[in-house]
Scaffold this motif. Structure first.
Motif, PDB file in Angstrom:
ATOM      1  N   ARG A 234     -16.077  -1.749 -10.480  1.00 46.91           N
ATOM      2  CA  ARG A 234     -14.787  -1.432 -10.458  1.00 46.91           C
ATOM      3  C   ARG A 234     -14.076  -0.846  -9.007  1.00 46.91           C
ATOM      4  NH1 ARG A 234     -15.056   2.865 -13.646  1.00 46.91           N
ATOM      5  NH2 ARG A 234     -15.581   1.501 -15.638  1.00 46.91           N
ATOM      6  N   ALA A 235     -15.300  -0.054  -8.468  1.00 46.75           N
ATOM      7  CA  ALA A 235     -14.872   0.715  -7.122  1.00 46.75           C
ATOM      8  C   ALA A 235     -14.793  -0.677  -5.928  1.00 46.75           C
ATOM      9  CB  ALA A 235     -15.680   1.534  -6.660  1.00 46.75           C
ATOM     10  N   ALA A 236     -15.484  -1.701  -6.068  1.00 44.31           N
ATOM     11  CA  ALA A 236     -15.357  -2.657  -5.191  1.00 44.31           C
ATOM     12  C   ALA A 236     -14.048  -3.610  -5.326  1.00 44.31           C
ATOM     13  CB  ALA A 236     -16.746  -3.514  -5.314  1.00 44.31           C
ATOM     14  N   ARG A 237     -13.559  -3.718  -6.708  1.00 37.34           N
ATOM     15  CA  ARG A 237     -12.186  -4.360  -6.902  1.00 37.34           C
ATOM     16  C   ARG A 237     -11.376  -3.799  -6.396  1.00 37.34           C
ATOM     17  NH1 ARG A 237     -15.061  -5.672 -11.855  1.00 37.34           N
ATOM     18  NH2 ARG A 237     -13.858  -3.954 -12.840  1.00 37.34           N
ATOM     19  N   GLU A 238     -11.355  -2.335  -6.396  1.00 38.85           N
ATOM     20  CA  GLU A 238     -10.213  -1.596  -6.096  1.00 38.85           C
ATOM     21  C   GLU A 238     -10.193  -1.772  -4.567  1.00 38.85           C
ATOM     22  OE1 GLU A 238     -10.852   2.308  -7.842  1.00 38.85           O
ATOM     23  OE2 GLU A 238     -10.222   1.500  -9.825  1.00 38.85           O
ATOM     24  N   ASP A 239     -11.594  -1.735  -3.730  1.00 38.54           N
ATOM     25  CA  ASP A 239     -11.512  -1.734  -2.337  1.00 38.54           C
ATOM     26  C   ASP A 239     -10.841  -3.042  -1.921  1.00 38.54           C
ATOM     27  OD1 ASP A 239     -12.643   0.846  -2.380  1.00 38.54           O
ATOM     28  OD2 ASP A 239     -14.701   0.202  -1.885  1.00 38.54           O
ATOM     29  N   VAL A 240     -11.292  -4.192  -2.678  1.00 39.46           N
ATOM     30  CA  VAL A 240     -10.548  -5.310  -2.020  1.00 39.46           C
ATOM     31  C   VAL A 240      -9.308  -5.538  -2.190  1.00 39.46           C
ATOM     32  CG1 VAL A 240     -10.683  -7.833  -2.929  1.00 39.46           C
ATOM     33  CG2 VAL A 240     -12.943  -6.585  -2.674  1.00 39.46           C
ATOM     34  N   GLN A 241      -8.672  -4.913  -3.520  1.00 42.78           N
ATOM     35  CA  GLN A 241      -7.186  -5.035  -3.942  1.00 42.78           C
ATOM     36  C   GLN A 241      -6.358  -4.018  -2.671  1.00 42.78           C
ATOM     37  OE1 GLN A 241      -6.608  -3.765  -7.762  1.00 42.78           O
ATOM     38  NE2 GLN A 241      -6.854  -5.705  -8.441  1.00 42.78           N
ATOM     39  N   ARG A 242      -6.927  -3.030  -2.269  1.00 46.73           N
ATOM     40  CA  ARG A 242      -6.530  -2.058  -1.074  1.00 46.73           C
ATOM     41  C   ARG A 242      -6.511  -2.726   0.160  1.00 46.73           C
ATOM     42  NH1 ARG A 242     -10.030   2.161  -1.705  1.00 46.73           N
ATOM     43  NH2 ARG A 242      -9.805   2.457  -3.911  1.00 46.73           N
ATOM     44  N   ALA A 243      -7.644  -3.503   0.356  1.00 46.51           N
ATOM     45  CA  ALA A 243      -7.771  -4.106   1.710  1.00 46.51           C
ATOM     46  C   ALA A 243      -6.755  -5.284   1.945  1.00 46.51           C
ATOM     47  CB  ALA A 243      -9.273  -4.784   2.091  1.00 46.51           C
ATOM     48  N   LEU A 244      -6.389  -5.943   0.728  1.00 48.37           N
ATOM     49  CA  LEU A 244      -5.474  -7.199   0.820  1.00 48.37           C
ATOM     50  C   LEU A 244      -3.905  -6.610   0.635  1.00 48.37           C
ATOM     51  CD1 LEU A 244      -7.304  -9.629  -1.595  1.00 48.37           C
ATOM     52  CD2 LEU A 244      -7.038  -9.648   0.652  1.00 48.37           C
ATOM     53  N   GLY A 245      -3.897  -5.339   0.632  1.00 50.59           N
ATOM     54  CA  GLY A 245      -2.763  -4.844   0.539  1.00 50.59           C
ATOM     55  C   GLY A 245      -1.810  -5.024  -0.648  1.00 50.59           C
ATOM     56  N   ARG A 246      -2.422  -5.200  -1.919  1.00 52.68           N
ATOM     57  CA  ARG A 246      -1.565  -5.670  -3.182  1.00 52.68           C
ATOM     58  C   ARG A 246      -1.190  -4.433  -3.755  1.00 52.68           C
ATOM     59  NH1 ARG A 246      -5.227 -10.341  -5.795  1.00 52.68           N
ATOM     60  NH2 ARG A 246      -4.740 -11.855  -4.176  1.00 52.68           N
ATOM     61  N   HIS A 247       0.060  -3.941  -3.362  1.00 50.76           N
ATOM     62  CA  HIS A 247       0.444  -2.718  -4.126  1.00 50.76           C
ATOM     63  C   HIS A 247       1.514  -3.092  -4.875  1.00 50.76           C
ATOM     64  CE1 HIS A 247      -2.164  -0.386  -1.491  1.00 50.76           C
ATOM     65  NE2 HIS A 247      -1.707  -1.121  -0.424  1.00 50.76           N
ATOM     66  N   ASP A 248       2.040  -2.010  -5.619  1.00 49.14           N
ATOM     67  CA  ASP A 248       3.265  -2.495  -6.432  1.00 49.14           C
ATOM     68  C   ASP A 248       4.553  -3.072  -5.542  1.00 49.14           C
ATOM     69  OD1 ASP A 248       1.815  -1.827  -8.742  1.00 49.14           O
ATOM     70  OD2 ASP A 248       2.521   0.178  -8.679  1.00 49.14           O
ATOM     71  N   THR A 249       4.907  -4.030  -5.697  1.00 48.58           N
ATOM     72  CA  THR A 249       6.064  -4.719  -5.125  1.00 48.58           C
ATOM     73  C   THR A 249       7.245  -4.729  -6.201  1.00 48.58           C
ATOM     74  OG1 THR A 249       5.404  -6.821  -6.047  1.00 48.58           O
ATOM     75  CG2 THR A 249       4.654  -6.127  -3.950  1.00 48.58           C
ATOM     76  N   PRO A 250       8.477  -4.206  -5.388  1.00 46.22           N
ATOM     77  CA  PRO A 250       9.657  -4.334  -6.258  1.00 46.22           C
ATOM     78  C   PRO A 250      10.099  -5.569  -6.902  1.00 46.22           C
ATOM     79  CG  PRO A 250      10.163  -4.162  -3.912  1.00 46.22           C
ATOM     80  CD  PRO A 250       8.516  -4.100  -4.131  1.00 46.22           C
ATOM     81  N   GLU A 251      10.507  -5.675  -8.038  1.00 44.29           N
ATOM     82  CA  GLU A 251      11.156  -6.890  -8.586  1.00 44.29           C
ATOM     83  C   GLU A 251      12.162  -7.649  -7.824  1.00 44.29           C
ATOM     84  OE1 GLU A 251      10.183  -8.378 -11.598  1.00 44.29           O
ATOM     85  OE2 GLU A 251       8.590  -6.948 -11.716  1.00 44.29           O
ATOM     86  N   PRO A 252      12.063  -8.707  -7.628  1.00 48.02           N
ATOM     87  CA  PRO A 252      13.048  -9.523  -6.629  1.00 48.02           C
ATOM     88  C   PRO A 252      14.330  -9.478  -7.556  1.00 48.02           C
ATOM     89  CG  PRO A 252      11.436 -11.204  -7.806  1.00 48.02           C
ATOM     90  CD  PRO A 252      10.882  -9.705  -8.121  1.00 48.02           C
ATOM     91  N   GLU A 253      15.426  -9.593  -6.788  1.00 47.97           N
ATOM     92  CA  GLU A 253      16.749  -9.579  -7.490  1.00 47.97           C
ATOM     93  C   GLU A 253      17.085 -11.016  -7.698  1.00 47.97           C
ATOM     94  OE1 GLU A 253      20.007  -7.571  -5.647  1.00 47.97           O
ATOM     95  OE2 GLU A 253      18.618  -6.049  -5.094  1.00 47.97           O
TER      96      GLU A 253
END
Length: 130
Positions: free
Chosen positions: A91-110
């Protein structure tokens, strides 16, 4: 009085070696296939002995001969379950990969909405100015 030998202290949380895992799976496989062979022999003995409820016993033997190979292969190919520590590390490794890829909550497109009028009569639509 004879002193009981102390149990060894576990100093690592390493998983069992691949050789140990393979050996235990081989033992389980051979045991299950031996039970299957026993079902075959038992079925032959039951037929010659003319026991009561013969169809029931033969059905159970046949079920064992059909299901045991399938179950033996599934169990022999299965790895031991992951420990809590292994699951937490995954689980920690998956979270590290997601953080490294910069996948954060993005706002919904209009989304752009285009309004239009519904005209029942096509001839009336041609008469209207554009």
């Amino acid at each position: 009085m004879k002193k009981q030998p102390e149990r060894p202290v576990l100093i690592t949380n390493a998983a069992r070696s691949q050789d140990d895992q393979l050996r235990s799976r081989q033992i389980r496989y051979v045991t299950m296939m031996s039970v299957r062979a026993g079902c075959l022999i038992l079925g032959a003995v039951l037929i010659s002995a003319k026991v009561p409820l013969l169809p029931l016993w033969l059905a159970l033997c046949a079920l064992g001969m059909v299901l045991l190979p399938w179950m033996a292969v599934l169990i022999a190919n299965d790895r031991p379950p992951k420990s809590k520590e292994e699951r937490a590390a995954d689980r920690a490794a998956r979270e590290d990969v997601q953080r490294a890829l910069g996948r954060h909550d993005t706002p919904e497109p209009e989304f752009i909405t285009i309004d239009s009028e519904v005209v029942d009569d096509p001839a009336e639509a041609r008469r209207r100015p554009q």
